[in-house]
Design a protein around this motif. Structure first.
Motif, PDB file in Angstrom:
ATOM      1  N   THR A 155       0.840  -1.201   0.000  1.00  0.00           N
ATOM      2  CA  THR A 155       0.000   0.000   0.000  1.00  0.00           C
ATOM      3  C   THR A 155       0.876   1.252   0.000  1.00  0.00           C
ATOM      4  O   THR A 155       0.644   2.187  -0.777  1.00  0.00           O
ATOM      5  N   ASP A 156       1.884   1.258   0.855  1.00  0.00           N
ATOM      6  CA  ASP A 156       2.777   2.433   0.920  1.00  0.00           C
ATOM      7  C   ASP A 156       3.455   2.646  -0.431  1.00  0.00           C
ATOM      8  O   ASP A 156       3.586   3.776  -0.912  1.00  0.00           O
ATOM      9  N   LYS A 157       3.877   1.543  -1.031  1.00  0.00           N
ATOM     10  CA  LYS A 157       4.568   1.637  -2.328  1.00  0.00           C
ATOM     11  C   LYS A 157       3.653   2.256  -3.385  1.00  0.00           C
ATOM     12  O   LYS A 157       4.075   3.123  -4.160  1.00  0.00           O
ATOM     13  N   ILE A 158       2.397   1.815  -3.402  1.00  0.00           N
ATOM     14  CA  ILE A 158       1.455   2.300  -4.423  1.00  0.00           C
ATOM     15  C   ILE A 158       1.262   3.819  -4.325  1.00  0.00           C
ATOM     16  O   ILE A 158       1.322   4.536  -5.333  1.00  0.00           O
ATOM     17  N   VAL A 159       1.085   4.292  -3.100  1.00  0.00           N
ATOM     18  CA  VAL A 159       0.881   5.742  -2.906  1.00  0.00           C
ATOM     19  C   VAL A 159       2.120   6.505  -3.385  1.00  0.00           C
ATOM     20  O   VAL A 159       2.026   7.510  -4.095  1.00  0.00           O
ATOM     21  N   GLN A 160       3.301   5.979  -3.045  1.00  0.00           N
ATOM     22  CA  GLN A 160       4.546   6.641  -3.462  1.00  0.00           C
ATOM     23  C   GLN A 160       4.684   6.635  -4.989  1.00  0.00           C
ATOM     24  O   GLN A 160       5.062   7.640  -5.597  1.00  0.00           O
ATOM     25  N   MET A 161       4.360   5.483  -5.595  1.00  0.00           N
ATOM     26  CA  MET A 161       4.469   5.383  -7.066  1.00  0.00           C
ATOM     27  C   MET A 161       3.575   6.419  -7.730  1.00  0.00           C
ATOM     28  O   MET A 161       3.936   7.043  -8.723  1.00  0.00           O
ATOM     29  N   TYR A 162       2.387   6.573  -7.177  1.00  0.00           N
ATOM     30  CA  TYR A 162       1.418   7.515  -7.743  1.00  0.00           C
ATOM     31  C   TYR A 162       2.005   8.933  -7.732  1.00  0.00           C
ATOM     32  O   TYR A 162       1.917   9.665  -8.715  1.00  0.00           O
ATOM     33  N   LYS A 163       2.625   9.280  -6.618  1.00  0.00           N
ATOM     34  CA  LYS A 163       3.191  10.634  -6.493  1.00  0.00           C
ATOM     35  C   LYS A 163       4.388  10.798  -7.434  1.00  0.00           C
ATOM     36  O   LYS A 163       4.505  11.788  -8.139  1.00  0.00           O
ATOM     37  N   ASP A 164       5.275   9.780  -7.447  1.00  0.00           N
ATOM     38  CA  ASP A 164       6.484   9.882  -8.278  1.00  0.00           C
ATOM     39  C   ASP A 164       6.137  10.021  -9.753  1.00  0.00           C
ATOM     40  O   ASP A 164       6.821  10.702 -10.506  1.00  0.00           O
ATOM     41  N   GLU A 196      -8.699   2.350   0.590  1.00  0.00           N
ATOM     42  CA  GLU A 196      -8.806   3.196   1.788  1.00  0.00           C
ATOM     43  C   GLU A 196      -7.612   4.158   1.861  1.00  0.00           C
ATOM     44  O   GLU A 196      -7.778   5.360   2.055  1.00  0.00           O
ATOM     45  N   ALA A 197      -6.415   3.598   1.630  1.00  0.00           N
ATOM     46  CA  ALA A 197      -5.202   4.439   1.679  1.00  0.00           C
ATOM     47  C   ALA A 197      -5.227   5.466   0.548  1.00  0.00           C
ATOM     48  O   ALA A 197      -4.822   6.623   0.745  1.00  0.00           O
ATOM     49  N   LEU A 198      -5.716   5.064  -0.624  1.00  0.00           N
ATOM     50  CA  LEU A 198      -5.772   5.998  -1.755  1.00  0.00           C
ATOM     51  C   LEU A 198      -6.767   7.123  -1.453  1.00  0.00           C
ATOM     52  O   LEU A 198      -6.506   8.290  -1.740  1.00  0.00           O
ATOM     53  N   ALA A 199      -7.904   6.747  -0.859  1.00  0.00           N
ATOM     54  CA  ALA A 199      -8.930   7.754  -0.548  1.00  0.00           C
ATOM     55  C   ALA A 199      -8.374   8.793   0.424  1.00  0.00           C
ATOM     56  O   ALA A 199      -8.615   9.995   0.278  1.00  0.00           O
ATOM     57  N   LYS A 200      -7.594   8.325   1.397  1.00  0.00           N
ATOM     58  CA  LYS A 200      -7.003   9.264   2.375  1.00  0.00           C
ATOM     59  C   LYS A 200      -6.131  10.305   1.687  1.00  0.00           C
ATOM     60  O   LYS A 200      -6.000  11.432   2.134  1.00  0.00           O
ATOM     61  N   GLU A 201      -5.503   9.891   0.593  1.00  0.00           N
ATOM     62  CA  GLU A 201      -4.607  10.796  -0.141  1.00  0.00           C
ATOM     63  C   GLU A 201      -5.360  11.569  -1.229  1.00  0.00           C
ATOM     64  O   GLU A 201      -4.754  12.305  -2.003  1.00  0.00           O
ATOM     65  N   GLY A 202      -6.659  11.327  -1.347  1.00  0.00           N
ATOM     66  CA  GLY A 202      -7.443  12.013  -2.385  1.00  0.00           C
ATOM     67  C   GLY A 202      -7.141  11.515  -3.786  1.00  0.00           C
ATOM     68  O   GLY A 202      -7.279  12.243  -4.770  1.00  0.00           O
ATOM     69  N   ILE A 203      -6.692  10.261  -3.905  1.00  0.00           N
ATOM     70  CA  ILE A 203      -6.320   9.710  -5.222  1.00  0.00           C
ATOM     71  C   ILE A 203      -7.544   9.026  -5.850  1.00  0.00           C
ATOM     72  O   ILE A 203      -8.119   8.113  -5.249  1.00  0.00           O
ATOM     73  N   PRO A 204      -7.947   9.454  -7.060  1.00  0.00           N
ATOM     74  CA  PRO A 204      -9.111   8.824  -7.700  1.00  0.00           C
ATOM     75  C   PRO A 204      -8.834   7.359  -8.024  1.00  0.00           C
ATOM     76  O   PRO A 204      -7.762   7.024  -8.538  1.00  0.00           O
TER      77      PRO A 204
END
Ligand code: BJ8
Length: 439
Positions: A357-366, A392-400
């Motif tokens: 999950t952490d990796k996915i959020v980071q990849m999205y930002k990078d 859930e983690a994506l929603a917290k970051e506002g990621i569609p």
């Protein structure tokens, strides 16, 4: 066509030549229509087009030539296979057919209907004798990742030799110790098949070959997805290359991917993009997308968006980590390094699996992506359940995020396209609202 040329070989390894030719004909027609018609493709894609035409022909001849020299041929459905050992022994490690719908009806004569289509498709290919890779394999590598797979090996073993590796579901010290033992046992099995001992030097050589392959794929991943205004290659072509990474000779594949990357470097310098500026950039997460399953990528890229990476096993999860062999002096040290590399794989079969999950959020930002599609095959419980934690983690970051569950049948293609279009509309609306707010 290649298949016609190698008819005798195919027949000698037990392929149902007539049925196989029909399936290959359909696959090639689908590839021609869906891939070769794309505008502005990199010239270096010509090699991969050629490979597609020889996928069940010339490449099968190469594998069988190795087998004739007692080099191992190992078929797999999972990236936990320590392929470095197979390659070190001079053999071939390849993915088996498992992405097509037609064999599923045959599989359902022995398997329950409510398990994932990847397993049923692969099983059906074996029953039908229509995958030349399966027919070429000395043994099929099985693993204890998901419930459906681990029980399927017992049935598949009646039709083809299978070697099962016990992959733990947790990563505690005692689990990792056991994993290391499993790698050693796998090497011993390769020695049995090859009828000779395998040296440390040979295995280290195998690691170097596969590390170089993963480096080339990482390079392609960066060129494809890290330049927000330029997409030098379509997501469909990049997915296809990932799919072929499990079939081609690793050294040749590495060379061809690097040649393609050289061209993509030039394209980026010259600002040559296959998509117009401001095309929404979508990341795909989830279960493996085996060929010829091109449904999702087709829906997305024909709806005005582009796919900038696949987080799954046919994609980033496969090539993200290399084996560190610096200072390795003994076989046991090498098994430990292999275990360390393989245990970094963040498959949903593990609990907990928070690094994913952490990796996915980071990849999205990078990658400066605009949205995420979480794709799971029907009845894949591990990835389906895990989708809740990821979204859930994506929603917290506002990621569609859009979650799609599908199988291999063509029936839901229209529905998927409609859902993707609506998702893309919401992304475009969000972008416009943000631009307006920032004025
Ligand atoms: S490392 S993702 S390749 S197990 S077969 S788990 S789709 S229900 S393929 Fe996999 Fe290895 Fe993990 Fe990767 Fe689900 Fe189907 Fe099971 Fe599957």
């Amino acid at each position: 066509m290649g298949v016609e040329l190698h008819k005798d070989l195919l027949s000698s390894i037990g392929v149902d030549v007539e049925r196989h030719a029909k399936m290959m004909g359909m696959g090639l027609a689908g590839y021609q229509a869906g891939f070769m018609s794309q505008p502005n493709r990199p010239k270096a894609m010509a090699y991969f087009d050629w490979f597609m035409s020889e996928i069940q022909a010339e490449r099968i001849a190469e594998i069988n030539a190795l087998k004739a020299q007692k080099k191992p041929a190992v078929g797999t459905f999972c990236i936990f296979v320590p392929e470095e050992i197979v390659v070190g022994a001079g053999g071939a490690c390849f993915g088996l057919c498992g992405g097509a719908n037609p064999p599923i009806a045959d599989a359902e004569t022995e398997l329950p209907r409510n398990i994932c289509p990847l397993i049923k498709s692969a099983y059906g290919f074996k029953l039908q004798h229509t995958c030349a890779y399966t027919q070429s394999a000395d043994f099929i590598y099985g693993e204890t990742t998901c419930e459906a797979k681990k029980k399927t090996w017992e049935l598949l073993g009646k039709h083809h030799p299978v070697h099962v590796m016990n992959i733990p579901h947790m990563k505690r010290e005692r689990d990792l110790k056991m994993w290391q033992e499993e790698i050693k046992e796998f090497k011993e099995h390769i020695e049995e098949v090859s009828e000779r001992k395998l040296s440390l030097e040979e295995m280290l050589e195998g690691v170097k070959v596969i590390n170089a392959k993963r480096d080339a794929m990482k390079r392609l991943d960066t060129l494809r997805g890290m330049h927000p205004d330029i997409m030098p290659i379509s997501g469909k072509d990049a997915l296809f290359i990932s799919q072929m990474s499990f079939l081609d000779d690793p050294k040749r594949f590495t060379q061809k991917v690097n040649e393609l990357c050289d061209e993509l470097d030039e394209r980026i310098k010259d600002k040559v993009s296959v998509f117009p500026e401001n095309t929404p950039r979508i990341m795909v997460l989830g279960t493996p997308i085996a060929p010829p399953n091109w449904k999702l990528h087709t829906a997305v890229e024909s709806s005005g968006a582009c796919i900038i990476n696949e987080e799954g096993c046919i994609g980033h999860r496969y090539f993200k980590d290399n084996v560190d062999i610096e200072g390795v002096q003994s076989e046991d040290e090498l098994y430990e390094r292999l275990m360390k590399r393989y245990s970094k794989i963040d498959c949903a079969c593990f609990t907990p699996n928070t690094p994913r999950t952490d990796k996915i959020v980071q990849m999205y930002k990078d990658r400066k992506a605009d949205g995420v599609i979480y794709y799971t095959l029907s009845f894949c419980h591990t990835y389906n359940v895990e989708s809740h934690l990821v979204t859930e983690a994506l929603a917290k970051e506002g990621i569609p995020c859009l979650v799609i569950e599908s199988d291999y049948s063509p029936e839901d293609a229209g529905q998927i396209k409609t859902r993707v279009e609506a998702f893309l509309e919401s992304i475009t609306f969000k972008q416009k609202a943000e631009a307006f707010a920032n004025k």
